[in-house]
Design a protein around this motif. Structure first.
Motif, PDB file in Angstrom:
ATOM      1  N   HIS A   1       1.006 -11.515 -11.339  1.00 48.66           N
ATOM      2  CA  HIS A   1       2.317 -11.152 -10.803  1.00 48.66           C
ATOM      3  C   HIS A   1       2.326  -9.667 -10.483  1.00 48.66           C
ATOM      4  CE1 HIS A   1       6.577 -10.958 -10.014  1.00 48.66           C
ATOM      5  NE2 HIS A   1       6.611 -12.272 -10.065  1.00 48.66           N
ATOM      6  N   ALA A   2       2.917  -9.339  -9.341  1.00 49.24           N
ATOM      7  CA  ALA A   2       2.932  -7.944  -8.900  1.00 49.24           C
ATOM      8  C   ALA A   2       3.623  -7.034  -9.899  1.00 49.24           C
ATOM      9  CB  ALA A   2       3.630  -7.844  -7.539  1.00 49.24           C
ATOM     10  N   LEU A   3       4.581  -7.583 -10.648  1.00 54.45           N
ATOM     11  CA  LEU A   3       5.289  -6.743 -11.622  1.00 54.45           C
ATOM     12  C   LEU A   3       4.342  -6.218 -12.702  1.00 54.45           C
ATOM     13  CD1 LEU A   3       8.614  -8.733 -12.100  1.00 54.45           C
ATOM     14  CD2 LEU A   3       8.308  -6.555 -10.917  1.00 54.45           C
ATOM     15  N   ILE A   4       3.328  -6.992 -13.041  1.00 57.47           N
ATOM     16  CA  ILE A   4       2.357  -6.542 -14.051  1.00 57.47           C
ATOM     17  C   ILE A   4       1.572  -5.359 -13.502  1.00 57.47           C
ATOM     18  CG2 ILE A   4       0.359  -7.222 -15.422  1.00 57.47           C
ATOM     19  CD1 ILE A   4       1.394 -10.103 -15.336  1.00 57.47           C
TER      20      ILE A   4
ATOM     21  N   LEU B   1       0.870  -1.168   0.000  1.00 57.63           N
ATOM     22  CA  LEU B   1       0.000   0.000   0.000  1.00 57.63           C
ATOM     23  C   LEU B   1       0.907   1.218   0.000  1.00 57.63           C
ATOM     24  CD1 LEU B   1      -3.032   0.655   0.081  1.00 57.63           C
ATOM     25  CD2 LEU B   1      -2.804   0.988   2.519  1.00 57.63           C
ATOM     26  N   GLY B   2       1.135   1.769  -1.186  1.00 57.08           N
ATOM     27  CA  GLY B   2       2.104   2.854  -1.271  1.00 57.08           C
ATOM     28  C   GLY B   2       3.487   2.284  -1.026  1.00 57.08           C
ATOM     29  N   THR B   3       4.184   2.832  -0.032  1.00 54.63           N
ATOM     30  CA  THR B   3       5.525   2.353   0.287  1.00 54.63           C
ATOM     31  C   THR B   3       5.524   1.382   1.452  1.00 54.63           C
ATOM     32  OG1 THR B   3       5.858   4.247   1.751  1.00 54.63           O
ATOM     33  CG2 THR B   3       6.577   4.479  -0.536  1.00 54.63           C
ATOM     34  N   GLU B   4       4.358   1.130   2.042  1.00 48.23           N
ATOM     35  CA  GLU B   4       4.265   0.250   3.210  1.00 48.23           C
ATOM     36  C   GLU B   4       3.219  -0.835   2.971  1.00 48.23           C
ATOM     37  OE1 GLU B   4       5.603  -0.227   6.226  1.00 48.23           O
ATOM     38  OE2 GLU B   4       7.163   1.299   6.011  1.00 48.23           O
ATOM     39  N   GLY B   5       3.224  -1.851   3.812  1.00 47.45           N
ATOM     40  CA  GLY B   5       2.225  -2.898   3.716  1.00 47.45           C
ATOM     41  C   GLY B   5       1.084  -2.666   4.685  1.00 47.45           C
TER      42      GLY B   5
ATOM     43  N   ASP C   1       5.415 -12.724   0.125  1.00 49.57           N
ATOM     44  CA  ASP C   1       5.778 -11.329  -0.166  1.00 49.57           C
ATOM     45  C   ASP C   1       6.126 -10.545   1.103  1.00 49.57           C
ATOM     46  OD1 ASP C   1       5.345 -11.622  -2.953  1.00 49.57           O
ATOM     47  OD2 ASP C   1       3.187 -11.428  -2.620  1.00 49.57           O
ATOM     48  N   ALA C   2       6.999 -11.122   1.926  1.00 48.65           N
ATOM     49  CA  ALA C   2       7.370 -10.468   3.186  1.00 48.65           C
ATOM     50  C   ALA C   2       8.121  -9.161   2.967  1.00 48.65           C
ATOM     51  CB  ALA C   2       8.210 -11.420   4.040  1.00 48.65           C
ATOM     52  N   HIS C   3       8.599  -8.897   1.746  1.00 45.70           N
ATOM     53  CA  HIS C   3       9.263  -7.612   1.479  1.00 45.70           C
ATOM     54  C   HIS C   3       8.277  -6.459   1.584  1.00 45.70           C
ATOM     55  CE1 HIS C   3       7.853  -9.435  -2.283  1.00 45.70           C
ATOM     56  NE2 HIS C   3       7.563  -8.205  -2.684  1.00 45.70           N
ATOM     57  N   TRP C   4       6.967  -6.746   1.533  1.00 45.13           N
ATOM     58  CA  TRP C   4       5.955  -5.700   1.711  1.00 45.13           C
ATOM     59  C   TRP C   4       5.417  -5.649   3.144  1.00 45.13           C
ATOM     60  CZ3 TRP C   4       3.216  -7.590  -3.298  1.00 45.13           C
ATOM     61  CH2 TRP C   4       3.787  -6.949  -4.405  1.00 45.13           C
ATOM     62  N   ALA C   5       5.919  -6.496   3.992  1.00 45.30           N
ATOM     63  CA  ALA C   5       5.368  -6.574   5.349  1.00 45.30           C
ATOM     64  C   ALA C   5       5.604  -5.267   6.104  1.00 45.30           C
ATOM     65  CB  ALA C   5       6.011  -7.727   6.115  1.00 45.30           C
ATOM     66  N   ASP C   6       4.557  -4.789   6.771  1.00 44.78           N
ATOM     67  CA  ASP C   6       4.717  -3.637   7.655  1.00 44.78           C
ATOM     68  C   ASP C   6       5.365  -4.118   8.946  1.00 44.78           C
ATOM     69  OD1 ASP C   6       2.185  -3.592   9.929  1.00 44.78           O
ATOM     70  OD2 ASP C   6       2.177  -5.058   8.303  1.00 44.78           O
TER      71      ASP C   6
ATOM     72  N   ASP D   1      15.521  -8.824  -4.709  1.00 43.51           N
ATOM     73  CA  ASP D   1      15.891  -7.608  -5.433  1.00 43.51           C
ATOM     74  C   ASP D   1      15.245  -6.354  -4.844  1.00 43.51           C
ATOM     75  OD1 ASP D   1      13.618  -8.965  -6.318  1.00 43.51           O
ATOM     76  OD2 ASP D   1      13.555  -7.906  -8.226  1.00 43.51           O
ATOM     77  N   GLU D   2      14.296  -6.536  -3.916  1.00 44.00           N
ATOM     78  CA  GLU D   2      13.680  -5.388  -3.252  1.00 44.00           C
ATOM     79  C   GLU D   2      14.463  -4.972  -1.999  1.00 44.00           C
ATOM     80  OE1 GLU D   2      10.957  -3.560  -3.835  1.00 44.00           O
ATOM     81  OE2 GLU D   2      10.195  -4.577  -5.606  1.00 44.00           O
ATOM     82  N   LEU D   3      15.351  -5.840  -1.516  1.00 44.36           N
ATOM     83  CA  LEU D   3      15.983  -5.615  -0.212  1.00 44.36           C
ATOM     84  C   LEU D   3      17.209  -4.716  -0.342  1.00 44.36           C
ATOM     85  CD1 LEU D   3      15.696  -9.126   1.451  1.00 44.36           C
ATOM     86  CD2 LEU D   3      14.038  -7.281   1.334  1.00 44.36           C
ATOM     87  N   HIS D   4      16.945  -3.419  -0.504  1.00 45.86           N
ATOM     88  CA  HIS D   4      18.050  -2.455  -0.515  1.00 45.86           C
ATOM     89  C   HIS D   4      18.690  -2.414   0.867  1.00 45.86           C
ATOM     90  CE1 HIS D   4      15.258   0.219   1.571  1.00 45.86           C
ATOM     91  NE2 HIS D   4      14.372  -0.053   0.622  1.00 45.86           N
ATOM     92  N   ARG D   5      19.775  -1.693   0.977  1.00 44.93           N
ATOM     93  CA  ARG D   5      20.594  -1.727   2.194  1.00 44.93           C
ATOM     94  C   ARG D   5      19.817  -1.363   3.449  1.00 44.93           C
ATOM     95  NH1 ARG D   5      23.657   1.921   4.841  1.00 44.93           N
ATOM     96  NH2 ARG D   5      23.186   3.522   3.308  1.00 44.93           N
ATOM     97  N   THR D   6      18.855  -0.443   3.332  1.00 47.94           N
ATOM     98  CA  THR D   6      18.111   0.008   4.521  1.00 47.94           C
ATOM     99  C   THR D   6      16.723  -0.615   4.620  1.00 47.94           C
ATOM    100  OG1 THR D   6      17.283   1.944   3.298  1.00 47.94           O
ATOM    101  CG2 THR D   6      19.344   2.209   4.542  1.00 47.94           C
ATOM    102  N   HIS D   7      16.454  -1.639   3.807  1.00 50.45           N
ATOM    103  CA  HIS D   7      15.119  -2.256   3.848  1.00 50.45           C
ATOM    104  C   HIS D   7      14.881  -2.871   5.229  1.00 50.45           C
ATOM    105  CE1 HIS D   7      11.652  -4.748   2.909  1.00 50.45           C
ATOM    106  NE2 HIS D   7      11.551  -4.136   1.728  1.00 50.45           N
ATOM    107  N   PRO D   8      13.714  -2.636   5.835  1.00 47.81           N
ATOM    108  CA  PRO D   8      13.475  -3.123   7.204  1.00 47.81           C
ATOM    109  C   PRO D   8      13.426  -4.637   7.344  1.00 47.81           C
ATOM    110  CG  PRO D   8      11.466  -2.175   6.264  1.00 47.81           C
ATOM    111  CD  PRO D   8      12.583  -1.830   5.330  1.00 47.81           C
TER     112      PRO D   8
END
Length: 985
Positions: free
Chosen positions: A336-339, A69-73, A151-156, A185-192
């Motif tokens: 797929h979320a990419l679509i 949802l935007g930048t957060e889950g 999709d835990a990379h979107w987890a709040d 590929d979503e896990l940038h250096r500061t990804h929570p």
């Protein structure tokens, strides 16, 4: 010939599928575990999970995905989905019957079907987490449970916290396998998510698997399955080069190119190609859906699109047939979320604003389209994305309230922060939300504290205090000062008492009020210093009266606990039990669960301090049962395990104590709790001669205690264990020096309960290195001099230290017996009689307290004193009793000492594995025993040779044999062993 949208053949994942299968086999056998499955977008994580779950025939499969949802889950999205699925399968009552404690009010924070949530408070979130795990535990009793979080990379943060809790404590759940997927590929250096993955990766039962791209051979097999024929080498070369082995891209390229050479130029074009082949009305509807997120309900899409059910279904059917959308329960999800991301990114700015406005307006008309709190949070998201400042502010305020109900503190903090950011952009913001900016600041500071953002909470509270006129608005000032004080205390920052005292001054005293009661209760609880005791009692008394008058059970119960604790005298425990019972009654009737738990903790601790070990264990055990009932087993329950283990150790029920410790440690308690639990295991290991185990446990505790500031009840026992281990290992000089540092660095007058045991340990050590009246110094003159000086300081300290209650009196009597009579008592028969009487008093004190180990230790001293007084029969009786007590405990170090003493004194029988045919201890020959006596006296090899009239070389051989037989490395360790076993007079 047809072309399949998705490969019918599952290729390239045999190893990963096998690993998941093995984990499920282990779960069936009762060994719960977690598998973290990572991989880039499109690499096949969802397909892997689908294939695996279809093979898990006997398991209950629970699947929930994190929603962007935007930048957060969305908070708790996967667990809400799992609960909703369970309700569909088992019914609301069926799920409710499985929830521990008989109440689903915690789960009501995730699903409204479970009624009204229970009371808010610090323990509400813990209860929710406990109930989710408890539900999984009950389900796993029936059959294996496979919990999938996608999709835990979107987890709040709330979702991450609950996931971490479940993984840490899942070993208690039995047959549970947890699988978590995320995009690498979503896990940038500061990804929570990165620190959480690292943290979970260190847990024994957690494994990680990362999906690689397909090899060319695997990609060819996938392509052949899709095309139902082998692709030409030229086509495959192009496709593999463009896709680089990513299965999603292989599929998209094949479906787009149909085997031709014309391929899209960009990834966006590739992803949108399957959409652009669809009818125009379907494409338009997909663009609308892309603004709603990865998953969208049928009714909401119908309302936003302005289409009835038939028209909507007609427009969507080509998207489902073309595998762009999939049906998901009562809604639809992009395959797929990419679509979806490509579609949303392709929107023009005007389209973006217009679509989010339409979603917001549809939700404003009927928020029940989406379940709470998702509806309120999505509404806030859409107004914010539509750039409507007024409605973005209002909806964020409402969403914060919805997040509070779910204990999604991080989401609540984000919404409140948005309100503050938009405040100046909305002229009538205060009227819109029904409160001013200071009210928002106060609430945001409180939520930041609950979310663990302590620094931010202090900054927000300070900002509010800077704006407040304390004289004109004392109530709000008092609330903010209380909030900052509590946060400063949790962060270990100075000034917390000053804040609370100032809050107490500002809270109007003209009539009782809830805010004044809360402030005074908090202040009374935070006053720990002896010089503040009178203030603590007066403040707690007043807070209790106010809490009762205004009907605040939480304040009244907590204040009564503080008051009872402050007044508690170990010598007058009977009179305090009624007050603890009353506090428990008030807390239980008011559903103040945190106060119920604190009452059990305080009462069991007070009882143990008084020496009422059986009663302390009973109260702690009942408290643990209550914690399980209230859904707090792994928070308050693990703390109470400390209070249960301590009296069990005192009572000599060591194996039972170790079971309590191990069970509590399996629940992965907070680090300070873990250190305290390990401390009791260390005590038992030291008594049983398990010095390597004691060393490992102390290392673990040391690493925790070195990172914070802790009270005497934690620090002093740990320091005593450090010294005891050094001494037991034969490092006597290091032990004396460590004791000296403790005496120099700690105020041993402040906490008699924890200082007396330390004084006894140190006294035994100093008497060993500096035996009163001994003609020689067994460990050297310098160490003897230091030991004598420290012994003198210990005597002075003991004269100043209060001994309150039976337990401390037993420690005082033991100290007196160890250190011997004061110089005023003459030697000879008078001194021997004094020593016998002193040891007898200590033995009787420990026997009355039913502490077998301490009693056995003192019986050794009593036996030695009786022998010195010429009473061989009395010494034999005491020795036999000590063996009776030490044997069932497995106290091998003490038993060894008793055997050696008995043989040396020729009382109490002999025999043992260490004894030779000639009756000499530890397998030593007569000559080796003579050499050891001289080593213990501190003589060099040359000096020993002169005394025994043998060569230096022969002495060296004897010393080597002695070290080998004693299992020690140095002469000092050999001397320490001889002294510990009392081999010589």
């Amino acid at each position: 010939m047809s072309i399949h949208a998705v490969s019918p053949l599952f290729v390239g994942r045999a190893r990963e599928l096998s690993a998941l299968g093995d984990a499920l086999v282990r779960a069936r056998a009762g060994a719960s575990s977690t598998v973290l499955v990572g991989g880039e977008a499109g690499v096949g994580k969802t397909r892997l999970i689908k294939e695996f779950t279809e093979r898990a025939h006997d398991a209950m499969v629970l699947v929930g995905g994190c929603l962007e949802l935007g930048t957060e889950g969305l908070p708790f999205a996967p667990f809400t989905a799992v609960l909703r699925g369970l309700v569909r399968e088992l019914g609301r009552d069926g799920v409710a019957a499985l929830v521990p404690g008989g109440t689903t009010r915690g789960l009501a924070r995730l699903l409204p079907e479970f009624g009204e949530p229970d009371k808010e408070g610090a323990e509400a979130r813990a209860r929710l987490f406990e109930q989710v795990l408890g539900l999984l535990e009950r389900l796993a009793e029936e059959r294996p449970v496979l919990l999938v979080v996608e999709d835990a990379h979107w987890a709040d943060r709330s979702t991450r916290d609950l996931l971490s809790f479940l993984v840490r404590y899942q070993r208690t759940a039995g047959r549970l396998l947890t699988v978590v997927t995320y995009r690498t590929d979503e896990l940038h250096r500061t990804h929570p998510l990165r620190p959480l993955l690292a943290e979970l990766g260190r847990i024994e039962w957690v494994t990680r698997a990362e999906l690689r791209r397909l090899t060319r051979r695997e990609a060819v097999a996938q392509a052949a399955s899709i095309l139902e024929r082998e692709p030409s080498p030229a086509t495959m070369d192009l496709i593999y080069a463009r896709s680089e082995g990513n299965p999603l891209f292989v599929e998209a390229l094949l479906n787009d190119a149909g085997g031709d050479d014309a391929l899209p130029e960009s990834l966006r074009d590739l992803l949108l190609a399957s959409v652009e082949r669809l009818p125009d009305e379907t494409q338009e509807l997909l663009r609308v859906a892309s603004a709603g997120g990865q998953r969208i309900e049928h009714d909401l899409l119908s309302a936003v699109a302005g289409l009835d059910d038939n028209a909507l279904s007609r427009a969507l059917r080509p998207a489902v047939a073309g595998n762009v959308l999939v049906v998901d329960g009562e809604g639809y999800a992009f395959r797929h979320a990419l679509i979806r991301e490509a579609l949303h990114d392709d929107l023009l700015p005007g389209e973006h604003t217009r679509l989010h406005t339409r979603f917001a307006e549809a939700l404003e008309r009927d928020l029940s389209i989406l379940p709470a709190p998702r509806g309120a949070i999505e509404l806030a998201h859409h107004w914010h994305s539509a750039h409507d400042s007024t409605w973005a502010l209002v909806s964020a305020w409402r969403a914060a309230a919805a997040a509070r109900t779910s204990t999604a503190y991080d989401e609540q903090l984000r919404m409140l922060s948005r309100v503050l950011e938009l405040w100046d952009q909305v002229p009538d913001a205060g009227e819109r939300i029904g409160g001013d900016r200071l009210s928002v600041l106060r609430q945001t500071a409180t939520v930041a504290h609950l979310a663990g953002e302590y620094e931010r909470s202090i900054a927000l509270a300070s900002a509010a205090l800077d704006e407040l006129d304390h004289e004109a608005d004392p109530i709000r000032s008092a609330r903010m000062l209380r909030q900052r004080g509590l946060t400063r205390y949790d962060l270990g920052r100075p000034g917390y008492v000053d804040d609370l005292r100032r809050a107490a001054e500002l809270a109007p005293a003209d009539k009782p009020s809830k805010v004044r009661g809360q402030v005074l209760e908090s202040l009374s609880r935070m006053l720990h210093q002896p010089e503040d005791w009178r203030e603590k009692i007066a403040t707690a008394q007043l807070a209790m009266e106010i809490g009762h008058e205004v009907g605040d059970a939480n304040v009244e119960a907590h204040a009564l606990i503080s008051l009872t604790w402050a007044r508690c005298r170990y010598s007058e425990m009977e009179s305090q039990l009624g007050a603890f019972a009353e506090a428990r009654r008030i807390a239980a009737e008011g559903e103040a669960y945190n106060a119920v738990m604190r009452c059990a903790i305080s009462e069991s601790d007070a009882l143990e301090g008084a020496g009422w070990h059986e009663r302390a264990a009973l109260v702690a055990r009942e408290g643990i049962a209550e914690a399980e009932h209230y859904g707090l087993a792994r928070t308050s329950g693990t703390f109470l395990s400390i209070n249960l283990a301590e009296p069990l150790v005192s009572l000599g029920r060591w194996d039972e104590a170790l079971e309590v410790v191990e069970h509590a440690l399996d629940l992965a308690p907070p680090a300070p709790y873990r250190a305290s639990l390990q401390g009791f295991a260390t005590d038992i290991a030291l008594a049983r001669g398990q010095f390597d185990r004691a060393e490992r446990l102390l290392d673990s505790s040391r690493s925790v205690l070195s990172r914070g500031t802790y009270r005497d009840q934690t620090v002093l026992p740990h320091l005593g264990r450090e010294v005891t281990l050094l001494w037991a290992r034969g490092e006597t000089k290091s032990a004396v020096e460590a004791a000296a540092r403790v005496m120099e660095g700690q105020d041993l007058r402040a906490s008699p309960r924890y200082s007396w045991p330390l004084l006894v340990i140190f006294a035994r050590l100093m008497v060993t290195v500096a035996p009163p009246g001994a003609p020689s110094a067994p460990f050297g003159a310098a160490l003897a001099q230091l030991g004598a000086a420290l012994l003198g300081r210990l005597r002075e300290l003991a004269r100043e230290l209060e001994a309150e209650g039976d337990l401390q009196e037993a420690q005082r009597l033991t100290f007196a017996a160890v250190t011997g009579p004061e110089p005023a008592v003459s030697g000879g028969a008078e001194s021997a009689a004094w020593q016998v009487k002193a040891w007898e008093q200590a033995v009787e004190a420990w026997a009355a307290l039913r502490q077998p180990y301490a009693e056995a230790q003192c019986l050794v001293g009593a036996a030695q004193a009786a022998l010195a007084a010429g009473d061989r029969q009395g010494a034999a009786v005491r020795l036999a009793r000590a063996k009776e007590l030490a044997g069932p405990l497995g106290a091998t170090a003490l038993l060894e000492q008793l055997d050696v003493f008995g043989r040396r004194a020729r009382i109490g029988g002999g025999g043992g594995p260490e004894e030779t045919a000639g009756g000499l201890p530890l397998g030593l020959t007569a000559r080796e025993l003579e050499v050891l006596r001289e080593v213990t006296s501190g003589r060099s090899n040359r000096e020993i040779a002169e005394v025994l009239f043998i060569s230096v070389k022969t002495v060296s051989v004897h010393v080597s044999n002695i070290l080998a037989k004693l299992g020690v490395a140095t002469r000092g360790e050999a001397a320490a062993t001889a002294h510990r076993l009392s081999l010589f007079e």
